[in-house]
Design a protein around this motif. Structure first.
Motif, short mmCIF file in Angstrom:
data_model
loop_
_atom_site.label_atom_id
_atom_site.label_comp_id
_atom_site.label_asym_id
_atom_site.label_seq_id
_atom_site.Cartn_x
_atom_site.Cartn_y
_atom_site.Cartn_z
N ARG A 73 44.00 49.34 48.41
CA ARG A 73 45.47 49.34 48.41
C ARG A 73 46.01 49.81 47.06
O ARG A 73 47.00 50.55 47.01
CB ARG A 73 46.00 47.95 48.74
N GLN B 200 37.59 44.53 48.12
CA GLN B 200 37.61 45.96 48.41
C GLN B 200 38.95 46.39 48.99
O GLN B 200 39.46 47.46 48.64
CB GLN B 200 36.49 46.34 49.37
N VAL B 201 39.52 45.59 49.89
CA VAL B 201 40.80 45.94 50.49
C VAL B 201 41.87 45.99 49.41
O VAL B 201 42.70 46.91 49.39
CB VAL B 201 41.17 44.95 51.61
#
Length: 86
Positions: free
Chosen positions: A7, A2-3
């Motif tokens: 990004r 998810q990160v």
């Protein structure tokens, strides 16, 4: 995962909607204003791989751009007040 995806979305928002600025020999893009994101609309946000986040991102951007949500006022609130406001 998810990160990494978030990004990528942030990068795409800056690249496609942000104002370019020269930084020495490089060009960087600022994060776009809420009004720019709101005017882009959900379909464009989806095309930038925002996925299920596109709808809420478009709504939040519109609320901020219209003044319905005042981020500066929320910033001055205590954590608990800001949480209630949001």
């Amino acid at each position: 995962k998810q990160v990494v995806q978030i990004r990528q979305v942030v990068h795409a928002l800056k690249r496609d909607l942000g104002t370019p600025h020269s930084l020495g020999p490089h060009v960087v893009h600022a994060f776009p204003a809420a009004a720019v994101i709101a005017s882009a609309g959900e379909p464009l946000l989806r095309s930038l791989k925002a996925g299920f986040r596109a709808k809420n991102l478009a709504i939040a951007a519109e609320q901020i751009a219209s003044g319905e949500v005042d981020l500066d006022a929320i910033h001055r609130m205590s954590y608990e007040e800001g949480l209630r406001e949001l």
